[in-house]
Design a protein around this motif. Structure first.
Motif, PDB file in Angstrom:
ATOM      1  N   ASP A   1       0.855  -1.170  -0.051  1.00 10.04           N
ATOM      2  CA  ASP A   1       0.131  -0.049  -0.073  1.00 10.04           C
ATOM      3  C   ASP A   1       0.714   1.211   0.063  1.00 10.04           C
ATOM      4  N   ALA A   2       2.260   1.186   0.172  1.00 13.53           N
ATOM      5  CA  ALA A   2       3.010   2.302   0.218  1.00 13.53           C
ATOM      6  C   ALA A   2       2.541   3.395   1.266  1.00 13.53           C
ATOM      7  N   CYS A   3       1.894   3.090   2.323  1.00 14.70           N
ATOM      8  CA  CYS A   3       1.178   4.132   3.171  1.00 14.70           C
ATOM      9  C   CYS A   3       2.341   4.744   4.134  1.00 14.70           C
ATOM     10  N   GLY A   4       3.519   3.963   4.032  1.00 17.25           N
ATOM     11  CA  GLY A   4       4.653   4.687   4.951  1.00 17.25           C
ATOM     12  C   GLY A   4       5.663   5.419   4.170  1.00 17.25           C
ATOM     13  N   GLY A   5       5.413   5.021   2.710  1.00 16.55           N
ATOM     14  CA  GLY A   5       6.468   5.645   1.778  1.00 16.55           C
ATOM     15  C   GLY A   5       6.761   4.364   0.748  1.00 16.55           C
ATOM     16  N   SER A   6       7.494   4.984  -0.324  1.00 11.77           N
ATOM     17  CA  SER A   6       7.713   3.932  -1.455  1.00 11.77           C
ATOM     18  C   SER A   6       9.203   3.475  -1.161  1.00 11.77           C
ATOM     19  N   VAL A   7       9.413   2.171  -1.107  1.00 13.46           N
ATOM     20  CA  VAL A   7      10.485   1.543  -1.073  1.00 13.46           C
ATOM     21  C   VAL A   7      11.135   1.134  -2.101  1.00 13.46           C
ATOM     22  N   THR A   8      12.560   0.945  -2.297  1.00 12.34           N
ATOM     23  CA  THR A   8      13.371   0.521  -3.358  1.00 12.34           C
ATOM     24  C   THR A   8      13.727  -0.843  -3.368  1.00 12.34           C
ATOM     25  N   SER A   9      14.310  -1.533  -4.476  1.00 11.76           N
ATOM     26  CA  SER A   9      14.609  -2.731  -4.233  1.00 11.76           C
ATOM     27  C   SER A   9      15.841  -3.107  -3.267  1.00 11.76           C
ATOM     28  N   GLU A  10      16.658  -2.135  -3.222  1.00  7.56           N
ATOM     29  CA  GLU A  10      17.899  -2.103  -2.340  1.00  7.56           C
ATOM     30  C   GLU A  10      17.469  -1.932  -1.051  1.00  7.56           C
ATOM     31  N   GLU A  11      16.774  -1.104  -0.593  1.00  5.62           N
ATOM     32  CA  GLU A  11      16.185  -1.090   0.526  1.00  5.62           C
ATOM     33  C   GLU A  11      15.394  -2.163   1.122  1.00  5.62           C
ATOM     34  N   ALA A  12      14.422  -2.790   0.239  1.00  8.59           N
ATOM     35  CA  ALA A  12      13.701  -3.901   0.539  1.00  8.59           C
ATOM     36  C   ALA A  12      14.607  -4.934   0.892  1.00  8.59           C
ATOM     37  N   LEU A  13      15.599  -5.341   0.129  1.00  7.51           N
ATOM     38  CA  LEU A  13      16.516  -6.786   0.123  1.00  7.51           C
ATOM     39  C   LEU A  13      17.438  -6.543   1.522  1.00  7.51           C
ATOM     40  N   TYR A  14      17.823  -5.371   1.694  1.00  6.37           N
ATOM     41  CA  TYR A  14      18.628  -5.146   3.059  1.00  6.37           C
ATOM     42  C   TYR A  14      17.859  -5.353   4.151  1.00  6.37           C
ATOM     43  N   ASP A  15      16.582  -5.091   4.267  1.00  5.15           N
ATOM     44  CA  ASP A  15      15.708  -5.091   5.435  1.00  5.15           C
ATOM     45  C   ASP A  15      14.361  -5.420   4.748  1.00  5.15           C
ATOM     46  N   PRO A  16      13.752  -6.553   4.917  1.00  6.42           N
ATOM     47  CA  PRO A  16      12.566  -6.948   4.268  1.00  6.42           C
ATOM     48  C   PRO A  16      11.280  -6.416   5.180  1.00  6.42           C
ATOM     49  N   TYR A  17      11.390  -5.933   6.409  1.00  6.46           N
ATOM     50  CA  TYR A  17      10.796  -5.309   7.299  1.00  6.46           C
ATOM     51  C   TYR A  17      10.936  -3.907   7.502  1.00  6.46           C
ATOM     52  N   ASP A  18      11.494  -3.229   6.391  1.00 10.18           N
ATOM     53  CA  ASP A  18      11.641  -1.681   6.121  1.00 10.18           C
ATOM     54  C   ASP A  18      10.351  -1.108   6.662  1.00 10.18           C
ATOM     55  N   PRO A  19      10.484  -0.021   7.446  1.00  7.32           N
ATOM     56  CA  PRO A  19       9.110   0.897   7.661  1.00  7.32           C
ATOM     57  C   PRO A  19       8.185   1.124   6.287  1.00  7.32           C
ATOM     58  N   TYR A  20       8.994   1.110   5.310  1.00 10.33           N
ATOM     59  CA  TYR A  20       8.331   1.453   3.884  1.00 10.33           C
ATOM     60  C   TYR A  20       7.389   0.361   3.486  1.00 10.33           C
ATOM     61  N   ILE A  21       7.805  -0.723   3.908  1.00  7.66           N
ATOM     62  CA  ILE A  21       6.713  -1.877   3.448  1.00  7.66           C
ATOM     63  C   ILE A  21       5.981  -2.330   4.142  1.00  7.66           C
ATOM     64  N   THR A  22       4.714  -1.860   3.824  1.00  4.48           N
ATOM     65  CA  THR A  22       3.396  -2.174   4.656  1.00  4.48           C
ATOM     66  C   THR A  22       2.188  -2.694   3.480  1.00  4.48           C
ATOM     67  N   PHE A  23       1.383  -3.426   3.925  1.00  2.81           N
ATOM     68  CA  PHE A  23       0.547  -4.031   3.277  1.00  2.81           C
ATOM     69  C   PHE A  23      -0.869  -3.848   3.977  1.00  2.81           C
ATOM     70  N   THR A  24      -1.877  -3.898   2.806  1.00  7.21           N
ATOM     71  CA  THR A  24      -3.394  -4.204   3.157  1.00  7.21           C
ATOM     72  C   THR A  24      -3.718  -5.414   2.654  1.00  7.21           C
ATOM     73  N   THR A  25      -4.580  -6.080   3.348  1.00 13.06           N
ATOM     74  CA  THR A  25      -5.100  -7.497   2.956  1.00 13.06           C
ATOM     75  C   THR A  25      -6.499  -7.312   3.258  1.00 13.06           C
ATOM     76  N   GLY A  26      -7.229  -8.222   2.700  1.00 13.39           N
ATOM     77  CA  GLY A  26      -8.706  -8.225   2.909  1.00 13.39           C
ATOM     78  C   GLY A  26      -9.657  -7.169   1.931  1.00 13.39           C
ATOM     79  N   MET A  27      -8.837  -6.438   1.002  1.00 14.01           N
ATOM     80  CA  MET A  27      -9.471  -5.425   0.437  1.00 14.01           C
ATOM     81  C   MET A  27     -10.306  -6.105  -0.913  1.00 14.01           C
ATOM     82  N   PHE A  28      -9.656  -6.839  -1.746  1.00 12.65           N
ATOM     83  CA  PHE A  28     -10.268  -7.490  -2.766  1.00 12.65           C
ATOM     84  C   PHE A  28      -9.386  -8.756  -2.787  1.00 12.65           C
TER      85      PHE A  28
END
Length: 333
Positions: free
Chosen positions: A171-198
């Motif tokens: 959902d990018a509600c915390g910000g947009s994450v890059t590939s480098e940031e996500a691989l260095y920390d898969p729990y980066d604060p920018y990685i947030t999910f919404t489930t149960g929408m559709f």
């Protein structure tokens, strides 16, 4: 086909921030049975004519016309106020196209907008910020959009509108994450999910990503897949990332068969728990299965393939080389 005559119709909004512009006929089509569902999933925000035409024809069953609603969380920054409807109204089989710009969560309960959605046969989420769309979870809009698919219509979108149509939404509600940031920390604060929408038929356990090759997003999709599995967000311990590049589009028919148009699409399967996915630690995940799909190729989401992929790994945050191409494995079962 001659262009539909534009008609600007101002509805009495339930909230001051909601704005409505309708092009084409002022009256909705009346028909009891539609032949969908059908979906379009676009890598960038614009409507892709080829796949939109396929969706419209599939829903119509080859006869009659239908109504389209475009949902936007913010107005366009330049040019036309209705860029998606400008394209849609040029297509055969379209009776009308209505753009609703809804800028607050409460706009998801706008009665006039929800009436238009429920009366439509296709809903298109425009580009923008998918966090705006995720904020409509729990409003009447969520139920109204689901009702369109339930009656045999369709839903699609581009860029942010592509993201919101997967069952697990980055959902990018915390910000947009890059590939480098996500691989260095898969729990980066920018990685947030919404489930149960559709959760569309045959499209479960998916995480959509957009602008895929042009913005080098394979790495972050790999991290999303690992997180979804590690956090138990999927139903069977596996997750499928679906990355569509700029200009690309997936048309998904009523049987779950997706056909690629425009430019390449990638399906990234994680089918086991990550070797390491912890906060503030580099991701390690071996043997993602990746399908590179070129225009005209298909992927069956109902009967998901068990062959034709190539393998790539992430070890301590470092990806194998050449993530976007590989020799398909042929010895799989």
């Amino acid at each position: 086909m001659a262009l539909l005559a534009p008609a600007l119709i101002t509805a009495e909004p339930a909230h001051a921030s909601a704005k409505r512009i309708r092009l084409g006929s002022s009256s909705d089509v009346s028909r009891g049975v539609w032949a969908g569902p059908a979906h379009t999933m676009n890598g960038s925000g614009a409507v892709v004519t080829a796949t939109m035409t396929k969706a419209i024809d599939a829903i119509r069953g080859g006869s009659g016309t239908l109504d389209v609603v475009v949902l936007a969380g913010s107005p366009p920054t330049s040019g036309s106020a209705t860029p998606e409807c400008d394209t849609v109204t040029r297509l055969a089989g379209v009776n009308s196209c209505t753009t609703w710009t809804l800028t607050t969560r409460n706009d998801g309960n706008n009665s006039a907008a929800n009436t238009d959605i429920r009366n439509a046969e296709f809903v298109y989420f425009a580009g923008g910020d998918q966090c705006d769309y995720a904020d409509w979870k729990g409003t009447a809009l969520q139920t109204s959009v689901k009702s369109v698919v339930a009656k045999g219509g369709g839903v699609g979108g581009g860029s942010a509108g592509h993201h919101i149509n997967s069952s697990i939404v980055y959902d990018a509600c915390g910000g947009s994450v890059t590939s480098e940031e996500a691989l260095y920390d898969p729990y980066d604060p920018y990685i947030t999910f919404t489930t149960g929408m559709f959760s569309w038929p045959d499209y479960a356990d998916t995480i959509n990503d957009s602008h895929f090759v042009s913005r080098d997003r394979m790495g972050r999709t790999m991290a999303f897949v690992a997180r979804a599995i590690e956090d138990g967000l999927t139903t069977g311990g596996a997750a499928w990332g679906v990355g569509v590049d700029d200009g690309g589009s997936l048309f998904v028919d009523r049987n779950g068969l997706a056909t690629v148009g425009g430019s390449d699409t990638y399906v990234v399967l994680g089918d086991h728990r990550p070797e390491r996915a912890d906060p503030d630690r580099y991701l390690t995940y071996r043997d993602y299965k990746i399908w590179r799909l070129r225009p005209g190729q298909t992927y069956d989401f109902k009967n998901r393939p068990t062959c034709g992929y190539y393998l790539r790994s992430i070890v301590t945050g470092v990806a194998d080389g050449n993530l976007y191409d590989g020799t398909p494995v042929t010895s799989c079962q």
